[in-house]
Design a protein around this motif. Structure first.
Motif, PDB file in Angstrom:
ATOM      1  N   ARG A 141       3.983  -0.744  -2.458  1.00 31.59           N
ATOM      2  CA  ARG A 141       3.312  -1.561  -1.435  1.00 31.59           C
ATOM      3  C   ARG A 141       4.332  -2.361  -0.629  1.00 31.59           C
ATOM      4  NH1 ARG A 141      -2.572  -3.709  -3.055  1.00 31.59           N
ATOM      5  NH2 ARG A 141      -3.232  -2.038  -4.449  1.00 31.59           N
ATOM      6  N   VAL A 142       5.348  -2.872  -1.326  1.00 28.66           N
ATOM      7  CA  VAL A 142       6.413  -3.610  -0.637  1.00 28.66           C
ATOM      8  C   VAL A 142       7.125  -2.696   0.359  1.00 28.66           C
ATOM      9  CG1 VAL A 142       8.630  -4.778  -0.924  1.00 28.66           C
ATOM     10  CG2 VAL A 142       6.769  -5.231  -2.531  1.00 28.66           C
ATOM     11  N   LEU A 143       7.458  -1.489  -0.066  1.00 28.07           N
ATOM     12  CA  LEU A 143       8.184  -0.566   0.808  1.00 28.07           C
ATOM     13  C   LEU A 143       7.312  -0.084   1.962  1.00 28.07           C
ATOM     14  CD1 LEU A 143      10.165   1.532  -1.829  1.00 28.07           C
ATOM     15  CD2 LEU A 143      10.934  -0.439  -0.488  1.00 28.07           C
ATOM     16  N   LEU A 144       6.012   0.040   1.716  1.00 26.18           N
ATOM     17  CA  LEU A 144       5.112   0.420   2.802  1.00 26.18           C
ATOM     18  C   LEU A 144       4.977  -0.724   3.804  1.00 26.18           C
ATOM     19  CD1 LEU A 144       3.335   2.553   4.026  1.00 26.18           C
ATOM     20  CD2 LEU A 144       1.478   1.856   2.506  1.00 26.18           C
ATOM     21  N   ALA A 145       4.944  -1.960   3.310  1.00 28.92           N
ATOM     22  CA  ALA A 145       4.920  -3.119   4.204  1.00 28.92           C
ATOM     23  C   ALA A 145       6.190  -3.168   5.046  1.00 28.92           C
ATOM     24  CB  ALA A 145       4.764  -4.405   3.399  1.00 28.92           C
ATOM     25  N   ARG A 146       7.318  -2.848   4.409  1.00 28.17           N
ATOM     26  CA  ARG A 146       8.595  -2.794   5.145  1.00 28.17           C
ATOM     27  C   ARG A 146       8.539  -1.752   6.256  1.00 28.17           C
ATOM     28  NH1 ARG A 146      13.349   0.044   5.336  1.00 28.17           N
ATOM     29  NH2 ARG A 146      15.250  -1.197   5.610  1.00 28.17           N
ATOM     30  N   ALA A 147       7.996  -0.569   5.939  1.00 27.55           N
ATOM     31  CA  ALA A 147       7.877   0.485   6.947  1.00 27.55           C
ATOM     32  C   ALA A 147       6.964   0.054   8.086  1.00 27.55           C
ATOM     33  CB  ALA A 147       7.355   1.767   6.295  1.00 27.55           C
ATOM     34  N   LEU A 148       5.924  -0.715   7.772  1.00 27.70           N
ATOM     35  CA  LEU A 148       4.998  -1.185   8.809  1.00 27.70           C
ATOM     36  C   LEU A 148       5.688  -2.114   9.803  1.00 27.70           C
ATOM     37  CD1 LEU A 148       1.655  -1.975   6.964  1.00 27.70           C
ATOM     38  CD2 LEU A 148       2.025  -0.288   8.768  1.00 27.70           C
ATOM     39  N   LEU A 164       3.509   7.030  -9.833  1.00 27.74           N
ATOM     40  CA  LEU A 164       2.519   5.972 -10.007  1.00 27.74           C
ATOM     41  C   LEU A 164       1.416   6.413 -10.964  1.00 27.74           C
ATOM     42  CD1 LEU A 164       2.043   4.634  -6.355  1.00 27.74           C
ATOM     43  CD2 LEU A 164       3.742   3.979  -8.075  1.00 27.74           C
ATOM     44  N   ASP A 165       0.808   5.444 -11.644  1.00 26.34           N
ATOM     45  CA  ASP A 165      -0.309   5.769 -12.520  1.00 26.34           C
ATOM     46  C   ASP A 165      -1.543   6.062 -11.669  1.00 26.34           C
ATOM     47  OD1 ASP A 165      -1.821   3.327 -11.950  1.00 26.34           O
ATOM     48  OD2 ASP A 165      -0.402   2.276 -13.239  1.00 26.34           O
ATOM     49  N   PRO A 166      -2.594   6.643 -12.247  1.00 29.43           N
ATOM     50  CA  PRO A 166      -3.770   7.045 -11.456  1.00 29.43           C
ATOM     51  C   PRO A 166      -4.393   5.917 -10.636  1.00 29.43           C
ATOM     52  CG  PRO A 166      -3.856   8.086 -13.600  1.00 29.43           C
ATOM     53  CD  PRO A 166      -2.700   7.126 -13.648  1.00 29.43           C
ATOM     54  N   LYS A 167      -4.489   4.712 -11.217  1.00 29.68           N
ATOM     55  CA  LYS A 167      -5.094   3.581 -10.501  1.00 29.68           C
ATOM     56  C   LYS A 167      -4.252   3.201  -9.292  1.00 29.68           C
ATOM     57  CE  LYS A 167      -6.829  -1.140 -11.241  1.00 29.68           C
ATOM     58  NZ  LYS A 167      -5.988  -1.848 -10.243  1.00 29.68           N
ATOM     59  N   ALA A 168      -2.930   3.080  -9.485  1.00 29.70           N
ATOM     60  CA  ALA A 168      -2.038   2.723  -8.382  1.00 29.70           C
ATOM     61  C   ALA A 168      -2.010   3.824  -7.325  1.00 29.70           C
ATOM     62  CB  ALA A 168      -0.629   2.459  -8.905  1.00 29.70           C
ATOM     63  N   THR A 169      -2.115   5.085  -7.764  1.00 24.66           N
ATOM     64  CA  THR A 169      -2.141   6.209  -6.834  1.00 24.66           C
ATOM     65  C   THR A 169      -3.357   6.125  -5.923  1.00 24.66           C
ATOM     66  OG1 THR A 169      -0.905   7.702  -8.280  1.00 24.66           O
ATOM     67  CG2 THR A 169      -2.366   8.719  -6.669  1.00 24.66           C
ATOM     68  N   THR A 170      -4.522   5.905  -6.516  1.00 23.00           N
ATOM     69  CA  THR A 170      -5.755   5.792  -5.732  1.00 23.00           C
ATOM     70  C   THR A 170      -5.680   4.631  -4.757  1.00 23.00           C
ATOM     71  OG1 THR A 170      -7.077   6.750  -7.523  1.00 23.00           O
ATOM     72  CG2 THR A 170      -8.249   5.457  -5.877  1.00 23.00           C
ATOM     73  N   GLU A 171      -5.166   3.501  -5.209  1.00 22.59           N
ATOM     74  CA  GLU A 171      -5.045   2.322  -4.341  1.00 22.59           C
ATOM     75  C   GLU A 171      -4.105   2.599  -3.169  1.00 22.59           C
ATOM     76  OE1 GLU A 171      -3.777  -0.616  -7.108  1.00 22.59           O
ATOM     77  OE2 GLU A 171      -5.821  -1.119  -7.776  1.00 22.59           O
ATOM     78  N   MET A 172      -2.992   3.292  -3.438  1.00 16.96           N
ATOM     79  CA  MET A 172      -2.046   3.591  -2.377  1.00 16.96           C
ATOM     80  C   MET A 172      -2.664   4.530  -1.338  1.00 16.96           C
ATOM     81  SD  MET A 172       0.917   3.158  -0.974  1.00 16.96           S
ATOM     82  CE  MET A 172       1.750   2.221  -2.242  1.00 16.96           C
ATOM     83  N   TYR A 173      -3.369   5.551  -1.791  1.00 16.32           N
ATOM     84  CA  TYR A 173      -4.034   6.460  -0.860  1.00 16.32           C
ATOM     85  C   TYR A 173      -5.040   5.712   0.018  1.00 16.32           C
ATOM     86  CZ  TYR A 173      -2.207  10.825  -2.865  1.00 16.32           C
ATOM     87  OH  TYR A 173      -1.400  11.858  -3.260  1.00 16.32           O
ATOM     88  N   HIS A 174      -5.775   4.779  -0.578  1.00 18.23           N
ATOM     89  CA  HIS A 174      -6.764   4.018   0.186  1.00 18.23           C
ATOM     90  C   HIS A 174      -6.092   3.117   1.223  1.00 18.23           C
ATOM     91  CE1 HIS A 174     -10.129   4.487  -3.077  1.00 18.23           C
ATOM     92  NE2 HIS A 174      -9.969   5.559  -2.341  1.00 18.23           N
ATOM     93  N   LEU A 175      -4.963   2.515   0.857  1.00 15.07           N
ATOM     94  CA  LEU A 175      -4.238   1.677   1.812  1.00 15.07           C
ATOM     95  C   LEU A 175      -3.726   2.502   2.991  1.00 15.07           C
ATOM     96  CD1 LEU A 175      -2.195  -0.603  -0.615  1.00 15.07           C
ATOM     97  CD2 LEU A 175      -3.985  -1.367   0.966  1.00 15.07           C
ATOM     98  N   ILE A 176      -3.197   3.678   2.700  1.00 16.44           N
ATOM     99  CA  ILE A 176      -2.696   4.553   3.763  1.00 16.44           C
ATOM    100  C   ILE A 176      -3.848   5.003   4.658  1.00 16.44           C
ATOM    101  CG2 ILE A 176      -1.596   6.782   4.251  1.00 16.44           C
ATOM    102  CD1 ILE A 176      -0.054   6.380   1.571  1.00 16.44           C
ATOM    103  N   GLU A 177      -4.970   5.349   4.043  1.00 18.75           N
ATOM    104  CA  GLU A 177      -6.144   5.759   4.823  1.00 18.75           C
ATOM    105  C   GLU A 177      -6.617   4.632   5.737  1.00 18.75           C
ATOM    106  OE1 GLU A 177     -10.444   7.884   3.965  1.00 18.75           O
ATOM    107  OE2 GLU A 177      -9.791   6.262   2.640  1.00 18.75           O
ATOM    108  N   LYS A 178      -6.589   3.405   5.224  1.00 23.07           N
ATOM    109  CA  LYS A 178      -7.018   2.248   6.021  1.00 23.07           C
ATOM    110  C   LYS A 178      -6.098   2.043   7.214  1.00 23.07           C
ATOM    111  CE  LYS A 178      -8.216  -2.654   5.516  1.00 23.07           C
ATOM    112  NZ  LYS A 178      -8.295  -3.798   4.561  1.00 23.07           N
TER     113      LYS A 178
END
Length: 236
Positions: A141-148, A164-178
């Motif tokens: 999330r930090v690195l994605l914020a940096r890219a933003l 990433l574990d399954p929970k973190a994977t799902t959360e990351m996909y949702h953030l990217i989709e948003k």
């Protein structure tokens, strides 16, 4: 409007192509997933699009006012990077470096941009924390914020959920989709997860012994898509 167009693009090393010529384009607000076997050339393509290495031949054209230094990039992490001894805020803010020019300091606007990026990634409360102390999901999330901080138009993501574990994977996909759906940011993502690719992407680029580019619906009807969707292609 097309933001990125590749025409007969050959990528590789030392003059030797590792893929057949690529022809594809990404429209503003699109979501393109690049899939294929390990070693097929996905990361090489990404580096070529970023200008980190030169194409062997062909053209890369940019439209919609997009410039290379306005593309946000999330590379695969190395072990050394995971142990980087800096604060979350410092790392996110470093994404504004391309905006600074010759200025040796960050402006108030850039500091606010970093704050906004952390808020979007839901890591505002971690701003003062040391990056090396975070979980894998938090680090991404930090690195994605940096890219933003580097873009309002396009993100290039190289295996953003790797390790990433399954929970973190799902959360990351949702953030990217948003970011794609609500912020209108174009996404080009390398992924080994074919199921996620056909779930989130508007278009698929399959690279390897055969090349496919088209909508996810057309991909699922293609020989490559049928093989990979059946779990027989090892889409990594």
């Amino acid at each position: 409007m097309s933001q990125l167009i590749c025409k007969n693009l050959l990528v590789g090393y030392e003059g030797k192509a590792i893929l057949d010529p690529l022809n594809f384009e990404i429209h503003a607000g699109g979501y393109l997933c690049v899939v294929g076997e390990n070693g097929a050339g996905k990361s090489t393509l990404m580096k070529t699009l970023l200008g980190l290495q030169q194409p062997i031949s062909g053209q890369i054209e940019m439209g919609d006012g997009l410039r290379r230094n306005e593309i946000g990039y999330l590379p695969q992490q190395t072990i050394v990077q995971r142990d980087f001894p800096a604060s979350v805020q410092e790392i996110v803010l470093s994404g504004c470096q391309s905006r600074c020019g010759l200025r040796p300091f960050y402006s108030r606007e850039e500091k606010q941009l970093a704050q906004d990026a952390m808020h979007k990634m839901q890591i505002g409360s971690l701003a003062k924390r040391c990056y090396r102390e975070l979980s894998g999901g938090q680090q991404q999330r930090v690195l994605l914020a940096r890219a933003l901080c580097a873009t309002r138009k396009m993100l290039l993501l190289d295996e953003p959920v790797s390790g990433l574990d399954p929970k973190a994977t799902t959360e990351m996909y949702h953030l990217i989709e948003k970011l794609n759906q609500q912020e209108g940011i174009t996404v080009l993502m390398i992924s080994h997860d074919i199921q996620a690719a056909v779930c989130y992407a508007s278009h698929i680029l399959h690279v390897g012994e055969t090349i496919f580019f088209g909508t996810r619906e057309a991909y699922l009807q293609s020989p490559q898509g049928r093989l990979f969707a059946a779990g027989k292609g090892g889409a990594k």
